[in-house]
Design an enzyme around this catalytic site. Structure first.
Site, PDB file in Angstrom:
ATOM      1  N   TYR A 124     -49.597  21.815 -22.736  1.00 30.92           N
ATOM      2  CA  TYR A 124     -50.964  22.266 -23.003  1.00 30.92           C
ATOM      3  C   TYR A 124     -51.904  21.899 -21.854  1.00 30.92           C
ATOM      4  O   TYR A 124     -52.648  22.748 -21.327  1.00 30.92           O
ATOM      5  CB  TYR A 124     -51.458  21.640 -24.310  1.00 30.92           C
ATOM      6  CG  TYR A 124     -52.867  22.011 -24.717  1.00 30.92           C
ATOM      7  CD1 TYR A 124     -53.107  23.080 -25.559  1.00 30.92           C
ATOM      8  CD2 TYR A 124     -53.962  21.283 -24.259  1.00 30.92           C
ATOM      9  CE1 TYR A 124     -54.397  23.422 -25.942  1.00 30.92           C
ATOM     10  CE2 TYR A 124     -55.251  21.606 -24.632  1.00 30.92           C
ATOM     11  CZ  TYR A 124     -55.462  22.677 -25.475  1.00 30.92           C
ATOM     12  OH  TYR A 124     -56.736  23.005 -25.844  1.00 30.92           O
ATOM     13  N   SER A 145     -54.309  22.585 -36.914  1.00 33.28           N
ATOM     14  CA  SER A 145     -55.415  21.676 -36.588  1.00 33.28           C
ATOM     15  C   SER A 145     -55.601  20.536 -37.579  1.00 33.28           C
ATOM     16  O   SER A 145     -56.712  20.259 -38.043  1.00 33.28           O
ATOM     17  CB  SER A 145     -56.726  22.457 -36.438  1.00 33.28           C
ATOM     18  OG  SER A 145     -56.632  23.347 -35.358  1.00 33.28           O
ATOM     19  N   SER A 146     -54.512  19.866 -37.874  1.00 34.06           N
ATOM     20  CA  SER A 146     -54.619  18.680 -38.728  1.00 34.06           C
ATOM     21  C   SER A 146     -55.469  17.608 -38.066  1.00 34.06           C
ATOM     22  O   SER A 146     -56.219  16.897 -38.745  1.00 34.06           O
ATOM     23  CB  SER A 146     -53.222  18.135 -39.053  1.00 34.06           C
ATOM     24  OG  SER A 146     -52.506  17.819 -37.870  1.00 34.06           O
ATOM     25  N   GLY A 206     -48.276  19.169 -36.709  1.00 33.01           N
ATOM     26  CA  GLY A 206     -47.428  19.782 -35.701  1.00 33.01           C
ATOM     27  C   GLY A 206     -47.191  21.261 -35.920  1.00 33.01           C
ATOM     28  O   GLY A 206     -46.221  21.819 -35.422  1.00 33.01           O
ATOM     29  N   ALA A 207     -48.096  21.912 -36.652  1.00 32.50           N
ATOM     30  CA  ALA A 207     -47.895  23.317 -37.017  1.00 32.50           C
ATOM     31  C   ALA A 207     -48.893  24.251 -36.369  1.00 32.50           C
ATOM     32  O   ALA A 207     -48.814  25.459 -36.554  1.00 32.50           O
ATOM     33  CB  ALA A 207     -47.973  23.468 -38.538  1.00 32.50           C
ATOM     34  N   GLY A 208     -49.847  23.713 -35.624  1.00 25.67           N
ATOM     35  CA  GLY A 208     -50.866  24.568 -35.033  1.00 25.67           C
ATOM     36  C   GLY A 208     -51.972  24.928 -35.998  1.00 25.67           C
ATOM     37  O   GLY A 208     -52.686  25.909 -35.788  1.00 25.67           O
ATOM     38  N   ASP A 238     -60.574  29.050 -25.697  1.00 31.33           N
ATOM     39  CA  ASP A 238     -61.713  28.190 -26.028  1.00 31.33           C
ATOM     40  C   ASP A 238     -62.097  27.269 -24.880  1.00 31.33           C
ATOM     41  O   ASP A 238     -63.272  27.147 -24.537  1.00 31.33           O
ATOM     42  CB  ASP A 238     -61.472  27.406 -27.322  1.00 31.33           C
ATOM     43  CG  ASP A 238     -60.229  26.537 -27.315  1.00 31.33           C
ATOM     44  OD1 ASP A 238     -59.367  26.714 -26.427  1.00 31.33           O
ATOM     45  OD2 ASP A 238     -60.123  25.674 -28.198  1.00 31.33           O
ATOM     46  N   ASP A 252     -61.273  24.366 -32.814  1.00 31.05           N
ATOM     47  CA  ASP A 252     -60.719  23.778 -34.031  1.00 31.05           C
ATOM     48  C   ASP A 252     -61.762  22.957 -34.773  1.00 31.05           C
ATOM     49  O   ASP A 252     -61.926  23.066 -35.997  1.00 31.05           O
ATOM     50  CB  ASP A 252     -59.523  22.892 -33.692  1.00 31.05           C
ATOM     51  CG  ASP A 252     -58.404  23.636 -33.013  1.00 31.05           C
ATOM     52  OD1 ASP A 252     -58.458  24.878 -32.952  1.00 31.05           O
ATOM     53  OD2 ASP A 252     -57.459  22.974 -32.538  1.00 31.05           O
ATOM     54  N   GLU A 308     -56.250  32.863 -28.056  1.00 32.18           N
ATOM     55  CA  GLU A 308     -55.481  31.630 -27.845  1.00 32.18           C
ATOM     56  C   GLU A 308     -55.669  31.093 -26.433  1.00 32.18           C
ATOM     57  O   GLU A 308     -55.535  31.823 -25.455  1.00 32.18           O
ATOM     58  CB  GLU A 308     -53.999  31.895 -28.103  1.00 32.18           C
ATOM     59  CG  GLU A 308     -53.334  30.806 -28.902  1.00 32.18           C
ATOM     60  CD  GLU A 308     -53.963  30.626 -30.273  1.00 32.18           C
ATOM     61  OE1 GLU A 308     -54.718  29.637 -30.445  1.00 32.18           O
ATOM     62  OE2 GLU A 308     -53.716  31.438 -31.170  1.00 32.18           O
TER      63      GLU A 308
END
Length: 390
Positions: free
Chosen positions: A231, A135-136, A131-133, A45, A182, A42
């Protein structure tokens, strides 16, 4: 009919319906690109490090067809068929709606590389939780790029290019300084595997997930907005640490040098660096453990990863820490669990033996409440392939 086929067929019909209503005809083709869940690695990258994600069977579908003009017209099926239209030759113009910036950013990124985009109608739908992590946004970006490339006949654009263009869009136009993970796994994922990715060289190695393990994702119920979160602050702190150590990126130091050359580096920046250095080592070890079916070692590594995110990188939240601890106590060394994604909300990922999947599911449903008092959404993911024409 399997669950994945049913969900995909529903999305396909939604995409076609949105396209018909907006543009009065049938699309020329449909393209899908998956979301992803990261098992470990995490914030490594954008530090040129290592990550271990897999593409999942939740995806974005783009329907595309030709228009008579030179502009781009797009409808978003997930936002009550809200629409946008713009002239690509004008350049990027920021919009209030973030989904519009994603579309315009992709087109601007392609144009900046010499790919002339225009004269298209687009309809976009998806089932990757926002919003969930998971990668939408990367899923949407990669699907859009592949759809535009296929439609225009840009055959010299390959899957890695899809990822790089989508990353550029998020970095330069949407305003999120994300790394390449992602987008690359959305573009290049392989069914039944996780991808060990070297984020500097973009070299990949695929590791099969044992058949007796389920990939469980639990949405904490706490949504996050990457652009508005800390972030970018974390990314800047990592740059400061790399500058202190005199290296291009934190990937270039090990734990010995981290301690030896700390000097006057402040505590916060040092702890940010310590997370990245140790997380890179854990990710490489986790890929090896998974390849040899050493789940006990993988369990320990995922636990250490969560602790590092909590204490050194400070991106977890108390409800998520509690959820991880509860699942970890249930799994023991038979599986692993950690927060996944950029943090400040989002999801927990767990590798759960199939024989106790129902037990762990029941535990979460009975013992964890999302902020509004309801039950957490539990998603059992199938590791899936990357972007494709349907």
């Amino acid at each position: 009919m399997s669950t994945i086929v049913t969900r995909r067929e529903i999305l396909i019909e939604r995409a076609k319906t949105s396209f018909r209503k907006a543009f009065g005809g049938e699309p020329d083709l449909l393209v899908a690109a998956p979301g992803r869940v990261n098992l470990i690695g995490e914030h490594t990258d954008y530090n040129d490090g290592f990550v271990l994600p897999c593409a999942i069977d939740y995806e974005t579908i783009v329907a595309i067809g030709a228009s008579e003009g030179t502009g781009v017209r797009v409808v978003a099926g997930d936002y009550d068929n809200a629409s946008d239209s713009f002239d690509p030759s004008v350049g990027f113009v920021h919009q209030k709606a973030e989904w519009m910036n994603h579309v315009r950013g992709v087109v601007a990124s392609m144009m900046s590389r010499g790919w002339q985009v225009g004269g298209v109608h687009l309809a976009i739908v998806g089932d990757v939780p926002r919003g969930a992590g998971l990668s939408s946004s990367a899923s949407m970006g990669v699907a859009l790029i592949k759809a535009l490339a296929e439609h225009h006949g840009f055959h010299r654009i390959d899957a890695t290019d899809y990822a790089l263009i989508a990353q550029q869009s998020e970095n330069d136009f949407v305003g999120c300084a994300c790394g390449i993970m992602d987008q690359l796994v959305s573009a290049r994922g392989q069914s039944g595997t996780v991808m060990l990715l070297d984020c500097r060289s973009l070299e990949t190695r695929f590791v099969t997930i044992p058949d007796d393990l389920a990939v469980m994702v639990i949405h904490s119920g706490i949504e996050r907005e990457l652009v508005d979160s800390a972030y970018n602050e974390r990314r800047n702190q990592c740059k400061l640490a790399a500058t202190h150590y005199g290296v291009p990126a934190l990937r270039d130091i090990d734990s010995d040098r981290l301690v030896r050359d700390r000097g006057d580096l402040d505590d916060i920046t040092y702890r940010r660096a310590r997370h990245i250095v140790t997380e890179n080592a854990r990710t490489l070890a986790a890929a090896g453990a998974l390849a040899t079916n050493d789940i006990a070692t993988l369990s320990v590594l995922m636990k250490q990863s969560h602790r590092s995110m909590r204490d050194d990188f400070e991106i977890t939240l108390p409800p998520i820490d509690s959820l991880v601890k509860m699942i970890s106590n249930s799994l023991g060394l038979e599986g692993g669990v950690r927060m996944t994604g950029a943090g400040f909300g989002g999801c927990v990922v767990a590798l759960v033996p199939l024989e106790i999947l129902e037990q762990v599911t029941a535990l979460v449903e009975s013992s964890y409440q999302i902020p509004d008092g309801g039950k957490a959404r539990i998603i059992i993911c199938n590791p899936s392939s990357g972007a494709s024409v349907l």
